[in-house]
Enzyme design. Structure first.
Site, PDB file in Angstrom:
ATOM      1  N   SER A  11      -9.708  -7.808   5.056  1.00 13.68           N
ATOM      2  CA  SER A  11      -8.515  -7.781   5.896  1.00 13.68           C
ATOM      3  C   SER A  11      -8.458  -6.423   6.576  1.00 13.68           C
ATOM      4  O   SER A  11      -9.049  -5.452   6.094  1.00 13.68           O
ATOM      5  CB  SER A  11      -7.261  -8.047   5.058  1.00 13.68           C
ATOM      6  N   GLU A  62      -5.919  -3.532   8.598  1.00 14.66           N
ATOM      7  CA  GLU A  62      -4.530  -3.081   8.804  1.00 14.66           C
ATOM      8  C   GLU A  62      -4.426  -2.247  10.079  1.00 14.66           C
ATOM      9  O   GLU A  62      -5.275  -1.405  10.358  1.00 14.66           O
ATOM     10  CB  GLU A  62      -4.112  -2.251   7.586  1.00 14.66           C
ATOM     11  N   HIS A 105       4.047  -5.969   7.550  1.00 10.08           N
ATOM     12  CA  HIS A 105       4.536  -5.234   6.391  1.00 10.08           C
ATOM     13  C   HIS A 105       6.054  -5.211   6.533  1.00 10.08           C
ATOM     14  O   HIS A 105       6.595  -5.291   7.631  1.00 10.08           O
ATOM     15  CB  HIS A 105       4.020  -3.796   6.388  1.00 10.08           C
ATOM     16  N   GLY A 125       8.298   1.928   1.204  1.00  8.03           N
ATOM     17  CA  GLY A 125       8.266   2.759   2.404  1.00  8.03           C
ATOM     18  C   GLY A 125       8.588   4.205   2.087  1.00  8.03           C
ATOM     19  O   GLY A 125       9.013   4.535   0.967  1.00  8.03           O
ATOM     20  N   ASP A 126       8.335   5.055   3.051  1.00  5.97           N
ATOM     21  CA  ASP A 126       8.608   6.495   2.919  1.00  5.97           C
ATOM     22  C   ASP A 126       9.460   6.939   4.096  1.00  5.97           C
ATOM     23  O   ASP A 126       9.143   6.612   5.234  1.00  5.97           O
ATOM     24  CB  ASP A 126       7.293   7.300   2.978  1.00  5.97           C
ATOM     25  N   HIS A 153       0.618   7.209  -7.753  1.00  9.50           N
ATOM     26  CA  HIS A 153       1.536   7.531  -6.652  1.00  9.50           C
ATOM     27  C   HIS A 153       2.154   8.914  -6.891  1.00  9.50           C
ATOM     28  O   HIS A 153       2.518   9.225  -8.038  1.00  9.50           O
ATOM     29  CB  HIS A 153       2.629   6.450  -6.579  1.00  9.50           C
ATOM     30  N   PHE A 213      -3.498  13.034   5.534  1.00  6.89           N
ATOM     31  CA  PHE A 213      -3.049  11.784   4.906  1.00  6.89           C
ATOM     32  C   PHE A 213      -3.177  11.888   3.387  1.00  6.89           C
ATOM     33  O   PHE A 213      -2.301  11.489   2.644  1.00  6.89           O
ATOM     34  CB  PHE A 213      -3.923  10.604   5.330  1.00  6.89           C
ATOM     35  N   HIS A 246      -9.751  -4.235   1.947  1.00  6.41           N
ATOM     36  CA  HIS A 246      -8.697  -4.136   2.972  1.00  6.41           C
ATOM     37  C   HIS A 246      -8.934  -2.812   3.712  1.00  6.41           C
ATOM     38  O   HIS A 246      -8.865  -1.746   3.096  1.00  6.41           O
ATOM     39  CB  HIS A 246      -7.321  -4.144   2.294  1.00  6.41           C
TER      40      HIS A 246
HETATM   41  P1  FAD Z   1       7.261   1.354  -5.263  1.00  5.13           P
HETATM   42  O1  FAD Z   1       6.441   0.306  -5.900  1.00  5.13           O
HETATM   43  O2  FAD Z   1       8.735   1.169  -5.255  1.00  5.13           O
HETATM   44  O3  FAD Z   1       6.882   2.738  -5.978  1.00  5.13           O
HETATM   45  C1  FAD Z   1       7.373   3.972  -5.462  1.00  5.13           C
HETATM   46  C2  FAD Z   1       7.446   4.984  -6.592  1.00  5.13           C
HETATM   47  O4  FAD Z   1       8.498   4.631  -7.499  1.00  5.13           O
HETATM   48  C3  FAD Z   1       6.190   5.055  -7.445  1.00  5.13           C
HETATM   49  O5  FAD Z   1       6.007   6.380  -7.855  1.00  5.13           O
HETATM   50  C4  FAD Z   1       6.521   4.164  -8.644  1.00  5.13           C
HETATM   51  O6  FAD Z   1       5.767   4.518  -9.801  1.00  5.13           O
HETATM   52  C5  FAD Z   1       7.990   4.465  -8.817  1.00  5.13           C
HETATM   53  N1  FAD Z   1       8.744   3.356  -9.428  1.00  5.13           N
HETATM   54  C6  FAD Z   1       8.655   2.038  -9.105  1.00  5.13           C
HETATM   55  N2  FAD Z   1       9.529   1.325  -9.852  1.00  5.13           N
HETATM   56  C7  FAD Z   1      10.188   2.206 -10.648  1.00  5.13           C
HETATM   57  C8  FAD Z   1      11.211   2.082 -11.626  1.00  5.13           C
HETATM   58  N3  FAD Z   1      11.755   0.891 -11.925  1.00  5.13           N
HETATM   59  N4  FAD Z   1      11.648   3.212 -12.257  1.00  5.13           N
HETATM   60  C9  FAD Z   1      11.117   4.429 -11.948  1.00  5.13           C
HETATM   61  N5  FAD Z   1      10.136   4.606 -11.020  1.00  5.13           N
HETATM   62  C10 FAD Z   1       9.684   3.498 -10.377  1.00  5.13           C
HETATM   63  N6  FAD Z   1       4.736   2.625   4.067  1.00  5.13           N
HETATM   64  C11 FAD Z   1       5.541   2.256   5.103  1.00  5.13           C
HETATM   65  O7  FAD Z   1       6.567   2.916   5.368  1.00  5.13           O
HETATM   66  N7  FAD Z   1       5.232   1.168   5.882  1.00  5.13           N
HETATM   67  C12 FAD Z   1       4.135   0.406   5.645  1.00  5.13           C
HETATM   68  O8  FAD Z   1       3.884  -0.566   6.356  1.00  5.13           O
HETATM   69  C13 FAD Z   1       3.275   0.756   4.544  1.00  5.13           C
HETATM   70  N8  FAD Z   1       2.191   0.010   4.243  1.00  5.13           N
HETATM   71  C14 FAD Z   1       1.447   0.321   3.118  1.00  5.13           C
HETATM   72  C15 FAD Z   1       0.396  -0.525   2.741  1.00  5.13           C
HETATM   73  C16 FAD Z   1      -0.356  -0.253   1.604  1.00  5.13           C
HETATM   74  C17 FAD Z   1      -1.467  -1.189   1.213  1.00  5.13           C
HETATM   75  C18 FAD Z   1      -0.077   0.906   0.826  1.00  5.13           C
HETATM   76  C19 FAD Z   1      -0.906   1.240  -0.391  1.00  5.13           C
HETATM   77  C20 FAD Z   1       0.962   1.753   1.195  1.00  5.13           C
HETATM   78  C21 FAD Z   1       1.747   1.470   2.321  1.00  5.13           C
HETATM   79  N9  FAD Z   1       2.835   2.248   2.699  1.00  5.13           N
HETATM   80  C22 FAD Z   1       3.631   1.893   3.773  1.00  5.13           C
HETATM   81  C23 FAD Z   1       3.163   3.463   1.936  1.00  5.13           C
HETATM   82  C24 FAD Z   1       4.217   3.164   0.841  1.00  5.13           C
HETATM   83  O9  FAD Z   1       5.425   2.789   1.433  1.00  5.13           O
HETATM   84  C25 FAD Z   1       4.388   4.441   0.031  1.00  5.13           C
HETATM   85  O10 FAD Z   1       3.262   4.667  -0.760  1.00  5.13           O
HETATM   86  C26 FAD Z   1       5.665   4.502  -0.769  1.00  5.13           C
HETATM   87  O11 FAD Z   1       5.842   5.843  -1.212  1.00  5.13           O
HETATM   88  C27 FAD Z   1       5.670   3.623  -2.023  1.00  5.13           C
HETATM   89  O12 FAD Z   1       5.772   2.308  -1.684  1.00  5.13           O
HETATM   90  P2  FAD Z   1       5.635   1.180  -2.828  1.00  5.13           P
HETATM   91  O13 FAD Z   1       5.931  -0.104  -2.171  1.00  5.13           O
HETATM   92  O14 FAD Z   1       4.367   1.316  -3.544  1.00  5.13           O
HETATM   93  O15 FAD Z   1       6.857   1.618  -3.759  1.00  5.13           O
END
Ligand code: FAD
Length: 274
Positions: A5, A7, A66, A97-98, A138, A205, A255
């Site tokens: 895939s 991106e 996404h 997201g960030d 992370h 990055f 990917h």
């Molecule tokens: P989460 O899974 O919520 O994790 C974030 C942090 O919180 C981690 O450190 C995790 O360990 C911690 N955490 C999770 N659950 C808990 C809990 N219950 N208690 C305490 N801590 C917890 N960003 C964008 O803005 N747009 C995009 O389109 C985008 N696409 C991406 C695609 C891929 C394949 C990847 C790998 C990353 C992408 N990102 C994108 C970046 C991503 O948004 C960041 O890495 C963000 O910081 C974490 O997103 P996540 O969904 O993994 O978050």
């Protein structure tokens, strides 16, 4: 058979749109399982993400938007899901997201697991949901041991598959997958692959997302200075052999983070003879 895939990020200018059209046109020849398009925090690229996905789908290819939940309300997300459904989109990459540094979040979701649970509660099984995971941990995970536990929360909330953050050290991936399996996580964990075209951009990055560039690679790449040809040649060698190793170990797919460029991903795919 492993599937691939690609991106993209949503282009911001008409020239960018034109260039991306040529990019996915080229990559479509590799018959990927799907394309995906990133989504800016708080919905900042909402239209660009949807437009890109719709254009690719119109040409007959699978494309997944996404969706990120940071700084969003449940109402925002519900509306966005409704729009996707209305367009017949059935595949999402769901993320927290960030936010840009210095901007405080004020949304109703804290973690991606809450977004996945919300999507399942509101849309049932309509969407196939991919989530992110982090073999090299992370940057905000409090304790490395929590990486798998936190990932499992997204899986238990209803994710179908996962894509990893990119890495250049395959052991980190293999160990992470072993730990996930031991924790009862059975879904496919697809390695995210970042081709190397520009060292300073890659270093930026990697510093931000916690993906390690191994010392020997960093020193080699730094040593090439402005020699783009050598950086490209080295990057292609290293990333192709990493992908070959992953495929030989039976990964479910690859990917590619294309940065809207076709050439490097295409060349890696050609060298892998896939
Ligand atoms: P989460 O899974 O919520 O994790 C974030 C942090 O919180 C981690 O450190 C995790 O360990 C911690 N955490 C999770 N659950 C808990 C809990 N219950 N208690 C305490 N801590 C917890 N960003 C964008 O803005 N747009 C995009 O389109 C985008 N696409 C991406 C695609 C891929 C394949 C990847 C790998 C990353 C992408 N990102 C994108 C970046 C991503 O948004 C960041 O890495 C963000 O910081 C974490 O997103 P996540 O969904 O993994 O978050």
């Amino acid at each position: 058979m492993a599937t691939n895939s690609f991106e993209f990020f949503p282009p911001r200018t008409p020239e960018g749109r034109e260039k991306l059209r040529a990019t996915w046109g080229e990559l479509a020849k590799l018959k990927p399982r799907f394309f995906s398009c990133t989504y800016g925090a708080g919905g900042s690229t909402r239209e660009g993400t949807l437009d890109t996905v719709l254009e690719i789908r119109k040409a007959g290819h699978e494309a997944a938007p996404h969706i990120s939940c940071v700084a969003s309300t449940k109402k925002d997300i519900a509306e966005q899901l409704e729009r996707y459904r209305a367009h017949g989109i059935r595949h999402l990459v769901a993320l927290r997201g960030d936010l840009p540094s210095g901007i405080a979040a004020s949304g109703e979701f804290r973690y991606a697991s809450e977004l996945v649970a919300f999507i399942r509660a509101s849309s049932g099984d309509w969407f196939r949901i991919e989530v992110a995971c982090y073999p090299e941990v992370h940057p905000q995970t409090r304790n490395a041991a929590d990486e798998v536990t936190n990932f499992k929360k997204k899986v238990d909330a209803g994710a179908n598959a996962a894509i990893t953050q990119y890495f250049y050290n395959t052991d980190s991936y293999f160990r992470f997958v072993d730990e996930c399996r031991a924790a009862g996580i059975t879904l496919p964990i697809v390695p995210g692959v970042m081709p190397i075209g520009n060292f300073s951009q890659l270093a930026r990055f990697s510093d931000a997302c916690g993906a390690e560039i191994p010392r020997w690679m960093r020193l080699k790449l730094e040593g090439y200075r402005d020699d783009a040809t050598s950086i490209r040649a080295f990057g292609l060698d290293v990333v192709t052999s990493m992908c070959a190793k992953l495929l030989a170990a039976g990964v479910p797919g690859l990917h590619f983070y294309t940065l809207n460029q076709a050439a490097l991903s295409t060349e890696i795919w050609r060298r892998l003879k896939l």
